[in-house]
Design a protein around this motif. Structure first.
Motif, PDB file in Angstrom:
ATOM      1  N   LEU A  56       0.832  -1.211   0.000  1.00 57.31           N
ATOM      2  CA  LEU A  56       0.000   0.000   0.000  1.00 57.31           C
ATOM      3  C   LEU A  56       0.861   1.254   0.000  1.00 57.31           C
ATOM      4  O   LEU A  56       0.449   2.306  -0.473  1.00 57.31           O
ATOM      5  CB  LEU A  56      -0.938  -0.004   1.211  1.00 57.31           C
ATOM      6  N   ASN A  57       2.089   1.142   0.533  1.00 61.82           N
ATOM      7  CA  ASN A  57       3.067   2.230   0.468  1.00 61.82           C
ATOM      8  C   ASN A  57       4.453   1.627   0.679  1.00 61.82           C
ATOM      9  O   ASN A  57       4.586   0.424   0.934  1.00 61.82           O
ATOM     10  CB  ASN A  57       2.759   3.341   1.496  1.00 61.82           C
ATOM     11  N   HIS A  58       5.499   2.447   0.584  1.00 58.03           N
ATOM     12  CA  HIS A  58       6.865   1.927   0.664  1.00 58.03           C
ATOM     13  C   HIS A  58       7.176   1.251   1.998  1.00 58.03           C
ATOM     14  O   HIS A  58       7.959   0.299   2.053  1.00 58.03           O
ATOM     15  CB  HIS A  58       7.867   3.057   0.408  1.00 58.03           C
ATOM     16  N   GLY A  59       6.559   1.735   3.076  1.00 52.52           N
ATOM     17  CA  GLY A  59       6.856   1.161   4.384  1.00 52.52           C
ATOM     18  C   GLY A  59       5.972  -0.001   4.772  1.00 52.52           C
ATOM     19  O   GLY A  59       6.186  -0.616   5.816  1.00 52.52           O
ATOM     20  N   ALA A  60       4.986  -0.326   3.936  1.00 50.82           N
ATOM     21  CA  ALA A  60       4.027  -1.378   4.273  1.00 50.82           C
ATOM     22  C   ALA A  60       4.569  -2.764   3.960  1.00 50.82           C
ATOM     23  O   ALA A  60       5.569  -2.924   3.261  1.00 50.82           O
ATOM     24  CB  ALA A  60       2.724  -1.138   3.517  1.00 50.82           C
ATOM     25  N   SER A  61       3.886  -3.770   4.485  1.00 52.07           N
ATOM     26  CA  SER A  61       4.265  -5.154   4.237  1.00 52.07           C
ATOM     27  C   SER A  61       3.825  -5.600   2.848  1.00 52.07           C
ATOM     28  O   SER A  61       2.888  -5.056   2.272  1.00 52.07           O
ATOM     29  CB  SER A  61       3.621  -6.073   5.284  1.00 52.07           C
ATOM     30  N   LYS A  62       4.503  -6.632   2.339  1.00 55.73           N
ATOM     31  CA  LYS A  62       4.134  -7.196   1.038  1.00 55.73           C
ATOM     32  C   LYS A  62       2.881  -8.060   1.193  1.00 55.73           C
ATOM     33  O   LYS A  62       2.751  -8.820   2.148  1.00 55.73           O
ATOM     34  CB  LYS A  62       5.271  -8.058   0.489  1.00 55.73           C
TER      35      LYS A  62
END
Length: 425
Positions: A56-62
């Motif tokens: 959902l964003n760069h810091g979120a989990s895959k």
């Protein structure tokens, strides 16, 4: 070899640090038509996927998303996939597996179809291994397969016409291979426009490039083409590089089954120069390539050894080895940022030597034994860095080449570690 393993470990650690760059801006549409903006792992799929990774964003989990929960997804300015419940021909296109029926073997499947051209009429592609199929939709109608099938037929006097889909290609075990090209009839019937002639349709090939050009032309003629929405993808690229460098070489001669002594020459640093041709495969964002790199290399050494069988108690061993090496192999690239990338690779190294010999002589110059060099193949391991697609630095290790393959009572181990710089045109 220990140095090589060290460099590989450092390289793999570097790759892990930069793995997030593979996630690019994209979106997907859920079954309830909710559109989700996200980052999608752009794998530039060669085979059509059934699932994909996103954040959902760069810091979120895959997170994994599958074909069951998503009706459409895409990577902006790169590729787009539409879910469709379509009839797909299961017939094999392999010559050895062709059947005798002109009719396609249609089966309903739910697939992610890749959008190649989008407009009044859309063109889609599906690939799974050797199975390649194209589909189309016209205005608001459902997605239909474009029919193309190769089949066997022993009737030599078939009455052929432009659109009956049967043309003779070649003879196979007294049976002829025919082609059902009904896709031409489908396009002629459903995609008519004043700028498109019957002759153009007759010449259409069941290939991505040919069909894409046709659909783009039709949509422009119809006044409706979604610019930039048809497939971007990666293209096949061939590049030529000039390469030069230095190599550290070791040579061991095992003469244990002969009266002549074995010898280990001192390691020596020499130069090499070559040209590399590299073909980047047209999928997975050009991360894979095939290469061939003809390279001139040489090694010469001379050493005096104690030898009890001669009056002077000494023997001189001398070698002069020159060859054109031809590594043929594969590379895997890892992108670090917009201007730099690294790679690892492997190769089979063919070797063509000339004016080469291994010679045992007395101290007065009398030749005791002269071995003509006949080299075998070896294996190469490659690791490197590329900057701006033009400049490269590469470390290569080649293991234990035997250059005395025609002599049963003597063997050699010729190993090299080299550093090469390159410039790509």
């Amino acid at each position: 070899m220990k140095k090589m393993l060290f460099y590989v470990a450092v390289f793999l650690a570097t790759i892990n640090c930069y793995s997030q760059i593979e996630f690019e801006k994209g979106y997907f549409i859920k079954n309830n038509n909710e559109r989700v903006e996200c980052l999608i792992k752009n794998e530039d799929w060669d085979n059509n996927p059934l699932k994909f990774k996103y954040k959902l964003n760069h810091g979120a989990s895959k997170i994994f998303n599958t074909i069951e929960s998503v009706k459409e997804f895409g990577v902006y300015n790169f590729s787009k996939y539409i879910r469709g419940n379509v009839d797909i021909d299961q017939s094999s296109d392999e010559t050895s597996e062709l059947d005798g029926s002109r009719k396609p073997i249609l089966k309903k499947e739910t697939l992610f179809l890749k959008v190649l051209v989008e407009g009044t009429s859309n063109l889609y592609r599906y690939k799974r291994g050797n199975l390649k199929r194209f589909f189309y939709s016209n205005k608001e109608k459902s997605i239909k397969p474009l029919i193309y099938k190769r089949y066997l037929n022993s009737k030599h006097n078939a009455n052929l016409s432009s659109f009956n889909g049967s043309i003779v290609n070649k003879n196979l075990n007294r049976n002829f291979i025919y082609v059902n090209e009904r896709y031409k009839q489908q396009l002629f019937k459903n995609l008519t426009c004043k700028t498109i002639s019957l002759k153009e349709i007759e010449k259409l090939r069941y290939k991505k490039q040919s069909l894409s050009k046709f659909f783009i032309k039709y949509n422009k003629c119809s006044g409706y083409l979604i610019d930039g929405q048809y497939e971007k993808g990666t293209k096949d690229v061939f590049k030529v590089s000039l390469k030069g460098g230095v190599r550290n070489t070791t040579l061991d001669i095992d003469n244990s089954s002969s009266f002549l002594p074995s010898i280990s020459f001192d390691s020596k640093t020499t130069y090499k120069i070559g040209v590399e041709g590299e073909y980047f495969l047209p999928f997975n964002k050009n991360k894979w390539s095939l290469f061939v790199e003809p390279t001139f290399q040489f090694f010469s050494a001379k050493k005096e050894l104690p030898f009890a069988f001669l009056v002077e108690k000494k023997i001189i061993v001398e070698t002069n080895y020159k060859s054109i090496e031809v590594p043929i192999g594969i590379k895997r690239y890892f992108f670090l940022n917009d201007v730099s990338k690294m790679f690892i690779g492997g190769s089979v190294v063919l070797d063509f030597n000339f004016d080469s010999y291994l010679r045992y002589t007395r101290t007065d110059g009398t030749i005791l034994k002269d071995f003509n060099i006949k080299t075998g193949n070896s294996i190469g391991f490659h690791i490197g860095y590329v900057y701006k697609n033009n400049y490269s630095l590469e470390l290569t290790y080649q293991n234990n080449r035997d250059f005395l393959t025609t002599h049963s009572n003597i063997s050699s181990k010729y190993s090299t570690m080299s550093i090469t710089i390159g410039y790509t045109f």
